[in-house]
Design a protein around this motif. Structure first.
Motif, PDB file in Angstrom:
ATOM      1  N   PRO A  14      30.274  37.582 -23.442  1.00 18.97           N
ATOM      2  CA  PRO A  14      29.810  36.351 -22.776  1.00 18.97           C
ATOM      3  C   PRO A  14      29.540  36.575 -21.260  1.00 18.97           C
ATOM      4  O   PRO A  14      30.394  37.644 -20.907  1.00 18.97           O
ATOM      5  CB  PRO A  14      30.939  35.572 -23.115  1.00 18.97           C
ATOM      6  CG  PRO A  14      32.058  36.009 -23.304  1.00 18.97           C
ATOM      7  CD  PRO A  14      31.631  37.614 -24.051  1.00 18.97           C
ATOM      8  N   CYS A  15      28.551  35.876 -20.725  1.00 15.76           N
ATOM      9  CA  CYS A  15      28.343  36.428 -19.439  1.00 15.76           C
ATOM     10  C   CYS A  15      27.896  37.744 -18.849  1.00 15.76           C
ATOM     11  O   CYS A  15      27.652  38.315 -17.809  1.00 15.76           O
ATOM     12  CB  CYS A  15      29.626  36.231 -18.386  1.00 15.76           C
ATOM     13  SG  CYS A  15      30.294  34.430 -18.500  1.00 15.76           S
ATOM     14  N   ALA A  16      27.430  38.475 -19.949  1.00 15.91           N
ATOM     15  CA  ALA A  16      26.893  39.859 -19.592  1.00 15.91           C
ATOM     16  C   ALA A  16      25.560  39.932 -18.834  1.00 15.91           C
ATOM     17  O   ALA A  16      25.522  40.825 -18.141  1.00 15.91           O
ATOM     18  CB  ALA A  16      26.670  40.295 -21.161  1.00 15.91           C
ATOM     19  N   GLY A  17      24.870  38.922 -19.197  1.00 10.33           N
ATOM     20  CA  GLY A  17      23.318  38.990 -18.558  1.00 10.33           C
ATOM     21  C   GLY A  17      23.702  38.920 -16.808  1.00 10.33           C
ATOM     22  O   GLY A  17      23.050  39.520 -16.021  1.00 10.33           O
ATOM     23  N   VAL A  18      24.446  37.927 -16.545  1.00 13.11           N
ATOM     24  CA  VAL A  18      24.913  37.719 -15.057  1.00 13.11           C
ATOM     25  C   VAL A  18      25.735  38.918 -14.641  1.00 13.11           C
ATOM     26  O   VAL A  18      25.539  39.496 -13.424  1.00 13.11           O
ATOM     27  CB  VAL A  18      25.761  36.399 -14.856  1.00 13.11           C
ATOM     28  CG1 VAL A  18      26.103  36.127 -13.405  1.00 13.11           C
ATOM     29  CG2 VAL A  18      25.184  35.284 -15.409  1.00 13.11           C
ATOM     30  N   ARG A  19      26.491  39.393 -15.378  1.00 12.12           N
ATOM     31  CA  ARG A  19      27.322  40.554 -14.930  1.00 12.12           C
ATOM     32  C   ARG A  19      26.166  41.923 -14.487  1.00 12.12           C
ATOM     33  O   ARG A  19      26.367  42.411 -13.524  1.00 12.12           O
ATOM     34  CB  ARG A  19      28.071  40.960 -16.029  1.00 12.12           C
ATOM     35  CG  ARG A  19      29.095  42.312 -15.383  1.00 12.12           C
ATOM     36  CD  ARG A  19      30.136  42.306 -16.787  1.00 12.12           C
ATOM     37  NE  ARG A  19      31.117  43.544 -16.494  1.00 12.12           N
ATOM     38  CZ  ARG A  19      30.840  44.833 -16.847  1.00 12.12           C
ATOM     39  NH1 ARG A  19      29.779  44.993 -17.609  1.00 12.12           N
ATOM     40  NH2 ARG A  19      31.881  45.627 -16.241  1.00 12.12           N
ATOM     41  N   GLU A  20      25.272  41.987 -15.400  1.00 12.19           N
ATOM     42  CA  GLU A  20      24.412  42.972 -15.365  1.00 12.19           C
ATOM     43  C   GLU A  20      23.528  42.730 -14.031  1.00 12.19           C
ATOM     44  O   GLU A  20      23.231  43.722 -13.202  1.00 12.19           O
ATOM     45  CB  GLU A  20      23.375  43.186 -16.497  1.00 12.19           C
ATOM     46  CG  GLU A  20      23.905  43.684 -17.692  1.00 12.19           C
ATOM     47  CD  GLU A  20      24.372  45.280 -17.575  1.00 12.19           C
ATOM     48  OE1 GLU A  20      23.323  45.989 -17.033  1.00 12.19           O
ATOM     49  OE2 GLU A  20      25.171  45.667 -18.180  1.00 12.19           O
ATOM     50  N   ASP A  21      23.260  41.521 -13.761  1.00 13.68           N
ATOM     51  CA  ASP A  21      22.296  41.215 -12.525  1.00 13.68           C
ATOM     52  C   ASP A  21      23.177  41.706 -11.340  1.00 13.68           C
ATOM     53  O   ASP A  21      22.706  42.004 -10.391  1.00 13.68           O
ATOM     54  CB  ASP A  21      21.901  39.775 -12.782  1.00 13.68           C
ATOM     55  CG  ASP A  21      20.738  39.629 -13.577  1.00 13.68           C
ATOM     56  OD1 ASP A  21      19.889  40.621 -14.125  1.00 13.68           O
ATOM     57  OD2 ASP A  21      20.438  38.443 -14.072  1.00 13.68           O
ATOM     58  N   LEU A  22      24.425  40.994 -11.227  1.00 12.56           N
ATOM     59  CA  LEU A  22      25.346  41.396 -10.015  1.00 12.56           C
ATOM     60  C   LEU A  22      25.589  42.772  -9.850  1.00 12.56           C
ATOM     61  O   LEU A  22      25.440  43.231  -8.815  1.00 12.56           O
ATOM     62  CB  LEU A  22      26.626  40.491 -10.495  1.00 12.56           C
ATOM     63  CG  LEU A  22      27.701  40.829  -9.387  1.00 12.56           C
ATOM     64  CD1 LEU A  22      27.361  40.172  -8.155  1.00 12.56           C
ATOM     65  CD2 LEU A  22      29.003  40.067  -9.747  1.00 12.56           C
ATOM     66  N   LYS A  23      25.683  43.413 -11.030  1.00 16.22           N
ATOM     67  CA  LYS A  23      26.039  45.067 -11.028  1.00 16.22           C
ATOM     68  C   LYS A  23      24.693  45.591 -10.151  1.00 16.22           C
ATOM     69  O   LYS A  23      24.749  46.370  -9.124  1.00 16.22           O
ATOM     70  CB  LYS A  23      26.474  45.509 -12.136  1.00 16.22           C
ATOM     71  CG  LYS A  23      26.664  47.129 -12.062  1.00 16.22           C
ATOM     72  CD  LYS A  23      27.094  47.570 -13.377  1.00 16.22           C
ATOM     73  CE  LYS A  23      26.343  47.681 -14.445  1.00 16.22           C
ATOM     74  NZ  LYS A  23      26.903  48.192 -15.602  1.00 16.22           N
ATOM     75  N   ALA A  24      23.546  45.293 -10.523  1.00 13.88           N
ATOM     76  CA  ALA A  24      22.291  46.023  -9.955  1.00 13.88           C
ATOM     77  C   ALA A  24      21.892  45.503  -8.683  1.00 13.88           C
ATOM     78  O   ALA A  24      21.507  46.040  -7.809  1.00 13.88           O
ATOM     79  CB  ALA A  24      21.223  45.362 -11.124  1.00 13.88           C
ATOM     80  N   CYS A  25      22.379  44.398  -8.426  1.00 16.97           N
ATOM     81  CA  CYS A  25      22.173  43.580  -7.014  1.00 16.97           C
ATOM     82  C   CYS A  25      23.187  44.521  -6.251  1.00 16.97           C
ATOM     83  O   CYS A  25      22.710  44.514  -4.970  1.00 16.97           O
ATOM     84  CB  CYS A  25      22.376  42.203  -7.134  1.00 16.97           C
ATOM     85  SG  CYS A  25      22.052  41.440  -5.310  1.00 16.97           S
ATOM     86  N   LEU A  26      24.269  44.488  -6.371  1.00 10.17           N
ATOM     87  CA  LEU A  26      25.356  45.120  -5.534  1.00 10.17           C
ATOM     88  C   LEU A  26      24.772  46.599  -5.235  1.00 10.17           C
ATOM     89  O   LEU A  26      25.021  47.173  -4.447  1.00 10.17           O
ATOM     90  CB  LEU A  26      26.822  45.065  -5.982  1.00 10.17           C
ATOM     91  CG  LEU A  26      27.487  43.825  -6.083  1.00 10.17           C
ATOM     92  CD1 LEU A  26      28.492  43.590  -6.715  1.00 10.17           C
ATOM     93  CD2 LEU A  26      27.631  43.396  -4.393  1.00 10.17           C
ATOM     94  N   LEU A  27      24.315  47.421  -6.546  1.00  7.85           N
ATOM     95  CA  LEU A  27      24.293  48.818  -6.249  1.00  7.85           C
ATOM     96  C   LEU A  27      22.794  49.084  -5.281  1.00  7.85           C
ATOM     97  O   LEU A  27      22.906  49.970  -4.875  1.00  7.85           O
ATOM     98  CB  LEU A  27      23.738  49.745  -7.423  1.00  7.85           C
ATOM     99  CG  LEU A  27      25.181  49.451  -8.508  1.00  7.85           C
ATOM    100  CD1 LEU A  27      24.688  50.016  -9.904  1.00  7.85           C
ATOM    101  CD2 LEU A  27      26.085  50.653  -7.816  1.00  7.85           C
ATOM    102  N   ALA A  28      22.168  47.931  -5.381  1.00  2.62           N
ATOM    103  CA  ALA A  28      20.730  47.982  -4.485  1.00  2.62           C
ATOM    104  C   ALA A  28      21.059  47.511  -3.051  1.00  2.62           C
ATOM    105  O   ALA A  28      20.248  47.501  -1.923  1.00  2.62           O
ATOM    106  CB  ALA A  28      19.833  47.177  -4.995  1.00  2.62           C
ATOM    107  N   SER A  29      22.272  47.009  -2.749  1.00  4.09           N
ATOM    108  CA  SER A  29      22.704  46.496  -1.382  1.00  4.09           C
ATOM    109  C   SER A  29      22.737  47.739  -0.537  1.00  4.09           C
ATOM    110  O   SER A  29      23.100  48.598  -0.575  1.00  4.09           O
ATOM    111  CB  SER A  29      23.794  45.410  -1.535  1.00  4.09           C
ATOM    112  OG  SER A  29      24.895  46.297  -1.675  1.00  4.09           O
ATOM    113  N   ALA A  30      22.676  46.949   0.888  1.00  8.36           N
ATOM    114  CA  ALA A  30      22.882  47.963   2.138  1.00  8.36           C
ATOM    115  C   ALA A  30      24.248  48.419   2.088  1.00  8.36           C
ATOM    116  O   ALA A  30      24.556  49.642   2.734  1.00  8.36           O
ATOM    117  CB  ALA A  30      22.516  47.298   3.305  1.00  8.36           C
ATOM    118  N   CYS A  31      25.217  47.810   1.780  1.00 10.53           N
ATOM    119  CA  CYS A  31      26.649  47.950   1.945  1.00 10.53           C
ATOM    120  C   CYS A  31      26.897  49.196   0.995  1.00 10.53           C
ATOM    121  O   CYS A  31      27.799  50.183   1.482  1.00 10.53           O
ATOM    122  CB  CYS A  31      27.598  46.902   1.353  1.00 10.53           C
ATOM    123  SG  CYS A  31      29.219  47.031   1.444  1.00 10.53           S
TER     124      CYS A  31
END
Length: 80
Positions: A14-31
């Motif tokens: 459950p919640c795998a889709g949101v988890r994948e999107d969050l992971k991709a967003c964080l890896l692409a962030s400037a931080c």
């Protein structure tokens, strides 16, 4: 933009889709890219994290919280 679709058969969690999107967003962030911090450190400190990533973090939290809510056993998860 979300890149993951809930209808994918590979993910049974459950919640795998949101988890994948969050992971991709964080890896692409400037931080992560520029400051060379881990995604966990970026979320804890909140520096150089996009508003889109913050919104995904809240969505992921709400999805996980809905799994613990006993009312969702009868009603189903929100938005599905």
């Amino acid at each position: 933009m979300p890149k993951y679709f809930e209808d994918k058969e590979e993910s049974k969690r459950p919640c795998a889709g949101v988890r994948e999107d969050l992971k991709a967003c964080l890896l692409a962030s400037a931080c992560v890219r520029i400051d060379k911090k881990t995604p966990k450190e970026c979320l804890q400190k909140g520096e150089n994290v996009d508003n889109h990533c913050r919104a995904l973090q809240v969505s992921f939290f709400e999805c996980k919280r809905s799994l613990l809510d006993t009312r969702t056993r009868f009603r189903g998860r929100k938005g599905y």
